[in-house]
Design an enzyme around this catalytic site. Structure first.
Site, PDB file in Angstrom:
ATOM      1  N   TRP A 166       0.840  -1.205   0.000  1.00 47.90           N
ATOM      2  CA  TRP A 166       0.000   0.000   0.000  1.00 47.90           C
ATOM      3  C   TRP A 166       0.866   1.242   0.000  1.00 47.90           C
ATOM      4  O   TRP A 166       0.567   2.212  -0.712  1.00 47.90           O
ATOM      5  CB  TRP A 166      -0.980  -0.001   1.171  1.00 47.90           C
ATOM      6  CG  TRP A 166      -1.940  -1.148   1.106  1.00 47.90           C
ATOM      7  CD1 TRP A 166      -2.079  -2.154   2.019  1.00 47.90           C
ATOM      8  CD2 TRP A 166      -2.885  -1.435   0.050  1.00 47.90           C
ATOM      9  NE1 TRP A 166      -3.050  -3.031   1.588  1.00 47.90           N
ATOM     10  CE2 TRP A 166      -3.559  -2.618   0.391  1.00 47.90           C
ATOM     11  CE3 TRP A 166      -3.221  -0.802  -1.147  1.00 47.90           C
ATOM     12  CZ2 TRP A 166      -4.550  -3.191  -0.413  1.00 47.90           C
ATOM     13  CZ3 TRP A 166      -4.199  -1.363  -1.953  1.00 47.90           C
ATOM     14  CH2 TRP A 166      -4.859  -2.543  -1.580  1.00 47.90           C
TER      15      TRP A 166
ATOM     16  N   ASP B 241      -2.025   6.636   6.045  1.00 48.08           N
ATOM     17  CA  ASP B 241      -3.042   5.701   5.568  1.00 48.08           C
ATOM     18  C   ASP B 241      -3.358   4.777   6.750  1.00 48.08           C
ATOM     19  O   ASP B 241      -2.514   3.993   7.176  1.00 48.08           O
ATOM     20  CB  ASP B 241      -2.475   4.914   4.377  1.00 48.08           C
ATOM     21  CG  ASP B 241      -3.432   3.833   3.887  1.00 48.08           C
ATOM     22  OD1 ASP B 241      -4.533   3.675   4.439  1.00 48.08           O
ATOM     23  OD2 ASP B 241      -3.048   3.135   2.916  1.00 48.08           O
TER      24      ASP B 241
ATOM     25  N   LYS C 272     -12.356  -1.941   5.933  1.00 44.43           N
ATOM     26  CA  LYS C 272     -11.590  -2.807   6.826  1.00 44.43           C
ATOM     27  C   LYS C 272     -12.190  -2.765   8.230  1.00 44.43           C
ATOM     28  O   LYS C 272     -12.686  -3.753   8.724  1.00 44.43           O
ATOM     29  CB  LYS C 272     -10.103  -2.394   6.876  1.00 44.43           C
ATOM     30  CG  LYS C 272      -9.385  -2.289   5.524  1.00 44.43           C
ATOM     31  CD  LYS C 272      -9.453  -3.534   4.714  1.00 44.43           C
ATOM     32  CE  LYS C 272      -8.715  -3.579   3.382  1.00 44.43           C
ATOM     33  NZ  LYS C 272      -7.895  -2.516   2.929  1.00 44.43           N
TER      34      LYS C 272
HETATM   35  C1  LIG Z   1      -7.246  -2.004   1.684  1.00 49.93           C
HETATM   36  C2  LIG Z   1      -6.216  -0.966   1.837  1.00 49.93           C
HETATM   37  C3  LIG Z   1      -6.059   0.070   0.893  1.00 49.93           C
HETATM   38  C4  LIG Z   1      -6.881   0.146  -0.369  1.00 49.93           C
HETATM   39  O1  LIG Z   1      -8.131   0.641  -0.088  1.00 49.93           O
HETATM   40  P1  LIG Z   1      -9.184   0.932  -1.258  1.00 49.93           P
HETATM   41  O2  LIG Z   1     -10.303   1.531  -0.480  1.00 49.93           O
HETATM   42  O3  LIG Z   1      -9.518  -0.367  -1.901  1.00 49.93           O
HETATM   43  O4  LIG Z   1      -8.570   1.872  -2.222  1.00 49.93           O
HETATM   44  C5  LIG Z   1      -5.100   1.028   1.121  1.00 49.93           C
HETATM   45  N1  LIG Z   1      -4.321   0.991   2.212  1.00 49.93           N
HETATM   46  C6  LIG Z   1      -4.435   0.021   3.139  1.00 49.93           C
HETATM   47  C7  LIG Z   1      -3.544   0.025   4.339  1.00 49.93           C
HETATM   48  C8  LIG Z   1      -5.381  -0.991   2.978  1.00 49.93           C
HETATM   49  O5  LIG Z   1      -5.503  -1.967   3.898  1.00 49.93           O
END
Ligand SMILES: *Cc1c(COP(=O)(O)O)cnc(C)c1O
Length: 354
Positions: free
Chosen positions: A100, A167, A191
């Protein structure tokens, strides 16, 4: 029968949240209308949006501050570029702790110079680098607080002077954290917050309006704030369900309480991974994620019999990500400790019978 859901994402939500969301799809609070067939500008939905933003700030301990909350679309993946679009004038630092972060770096390079301050790539991202290359004049420093795929997590947020951008897709609201340490943080809902389709962004407005480039409307945090996340039609269902889930977190006792529960679940599983000779953990012990536990069999040839056991026990979503292999048990807020107890039972049974 309801399965024990260890999926990494989209992921488990509390049973009562699913129930309330399902009811609102039929009829929202006795209104005679479904949540998903009313105007987003109706009083009922405007109140939902206001409460969702207020609660997100409150859970972050950032109510009555310079921070604003937004619920936008495009996933965390859009934030990889939106953060850089709005905050990077010349150069930003990125800590690379997994795929990511890698993707965030790729997008940021479209807007300026990216300094990779540290990376654990050579070890297939099985740890969190502690030594950072010190570089001056960074517009911000970006990190991924929890690495969903590799099962590593920052347990200590580095102390650095440029604003931190994070993030937090897979560990937002999973533990008490000083969110004021971050200038901007974001999370795809699917998540630990709600269903796929919305992304929560919390930003310190003092960081905005400083870049000299023009930012397209949909990508512009300032405009989205001015329009209360309603520059275009917001994804009403995921926002409402995220609100229900945040209310559920408050009812559990807030981040203190869910953090305690998450720590207990993680300890139970990691203790078994370390005790049981049939398994080995993937991530460095001190960096293990409380949300996503990654582990492998010590003898890969026994995979079929372990898979048969956990499947028969009603466990779902345990397969590891293709870039790590093995297994990944995601233990988000809504996963009850009973599910982890069952998994540990299955691991013990496997040890006895394999
Ligand atoms: C799942 C995830 C993403 C991607 O998220 P999307 O909403 O599908 O763009 C980005 N960063 C992390 C840490 C993730 O677990």
């Amino acid at each position: 029968m309801k399965k024990h859901n260890f999926s990494a994402g989209p992921a488990i939500l509390p049973q009562e949240v699913l129930q309330q969301a399902a009811e609102a799809v039929q009829e929202l609070d006795g209104s005679g209308l479904s949540l998903i067939e009313i105007s987003h500008r109706s009083k009922a939905f405007v109140e939902i949006m206001e409460e969702a933003c207020a609660l997100a700030l409150e859970l972050s301990g950032l109510q009555n501050t310079n921070y604003k909350a937004l619920f936008l679309q495009g996933g965390a993946s859009s934030q990889f570029l939106m953060a850089a679009y709005n905050l990077m004038e010349t150069r930003a630092g990125y800590i690379n702790t997994g795929s990511w972060s890698d993707k965030a770096i790729k997008e940021a390079k479209l807007f300026g110079e990216v300094v990779e301050m540290a990376s654990s790539k050579s070890a297939n991202f099985n740890y969190i680098p502690k030594e950072l290359n010190a570089i001056g004049d960074l517009d911000y420093i970006h990190l991924t607080t929890n690495n969903t795929i590799f099962g590593t997590q920052f347990h200590n947020i580095p102390v650095l002077s440029p604003p931190l951008v994070a993030d937090m897709s897979s560990d937002l609201f999973s533990r008490p954290l000083d969110y004021s340490r971050f200038g901007l943080f974001y999370a795809g809902a699917q998540k630990n917050l709600g269903p796929a389709g919305t992304t929560l962004i919390i930003v310190d407005i003092n960081l905005l309006g400083k870049v000299t480039r023009s930012v397209p409307s949909m990508m512009d945090y300032s405009l989205q704030i001015a329009k209360d996340s309603m520059f275009n039609t917001p994804p009403v269902f995921p926002i409402y369900t995220s609100l229900l889930n945040m209310r559920w977190i408050v009812k559990q006792g807030g981040l203190e309480a869910v953090g305690k529960a998450n720590a207990a679940k993680a300890k139970l599983l990691y203790d078994e991974i370390d005790r049981n000779a049939a398994f080995e953990g993937f991530a460095a012990v001190e960096d293990r994620s409380m949300m996503n536990a990654t582990f492998n069999l010590t003898d890969e040839d026994t995979a079929a019999s372990f898979d048969a056991l956990w499947n028969a026990a009603g466990i779902s979503g345990l397969k590891g990500h293709r870039s790590v292999g093995g297994y990944r048990a995601s233990m988000y807020n809504a996963l009850p400790i009973e599910s982890v107890e069952l998994l540990v039972e299955v691991m013990k049974e496997f040890e006895r019978t394999k």
